[in-house]
Scaffold this motif. Structure first.
Motif, short mmCIF file in Angstrom:
data_model
loop_
_atom_site.label_atom_id
_atom_site.label_comp_id
_atom_site.label_asym_id
_atom_site.label_seq_id
_atom_site.Cartn_x
_atom_site.Cartn_y
_atom_site.Cartn_z
N ALA A 10 1.18 -1.29 0.05
CA ALA A 10 -0.15 0.17 0.39
C ALA A 10 0.43 1.11 0.06
O ALA A 10 0.19 2.42 -0.99
N ASN A 11 2.08 0.83 1.07
CA ASN A 11 2.99 2.05 0.40
C ASN A 11 3.21 2.68 -0.55
O ASN A 11 3.80 3.57 -0.88
N PHE A 12 3.66 1.42 -1.12
CA PHE A 12 5.10 1.35 -2.83
C PHE A 12 4.04 1.87 -3.21
O PHE A 12 4.22 2.95 -4.22
N SER A 13 2.78 2.17 -3.20
CA SER A 13 1.47 2.29 -4.55
C SER A 13 1.28 3.96 -4.21
O SER A 13 1.10 4.10 -5.39
N PHE A 14 1.24 4.36 -2.86
CA PHE A 14 0.80 5.30 -2.81
C PHE A 14 1.55 6.78 -2.94
O PHE A 14 1.31 7.49 -3.17
#
Length: 137
Positions: A10-14
């Motif tokens: 999720a952090n990578f995508s965000f």
């Protein structure tokens, strides 16, 4: 255990932004995006995809009036979900979607139809945002 991976993903995508992606990856993503798009457009011209679109359009006339699926479907109006379904079917009906020997299949067909339908539904997305979403997918 899986929560850690979900948070990292999720952090990578965000945090992902096109300028932070190596140019070779961006160029490859553009080719795969266009390859996927052409597979959808080509597939929508088949008699079975046109029939599917016609039948889906007749199932939900109220919801269908809110979204215009404009990818070569003879200006049929379909809901977001029916558009994604039709695009997914169209993308793979002729086996023109990109093949990836390492992934053992056609990975873009699992998310590209929904991305395309969402881009039609919300016309405020930029090309950069759509390409970033494609790369994340």
């Amino acid at each position: 255990m899986y929560g850690i991976y979900k948070n990292h993903l999720a952090n990578f995508s965000f945090d992902l932004s096109l300028p932070s992606i190596p140019p070779i990856v961006v160029d490859r993503a553009k080719l795969l995006f266009m390859d996927s798009f052409v597979a959808v457009v080509s597939g929508t011209q088949t008699s079975i995809a046109l029939s599917l679109s016609k039948n889906l359009s007749s199932l939900s006339p109220t919801e269908a009036s809110h979204t215009n699926s404009s990818i070569s479907m003879n200006d049929r109006h379909q809901s977001f979900l029916f558009s994604a379904l039709t695009y997914g079917f169209s993308m793979v009906c002729q086996e023109l979607d990109e093949g990836n020997p390492k992934a053992k299949g056609h990975p873009a067909c699992h998310f590209f139809p929904a991305l395309l339908a969402e881009a039609e539904r919300n016309e405020t997305y930029s090309g950069t945002q759509i390409l970033e979403a494609f790369i994340i997918g």
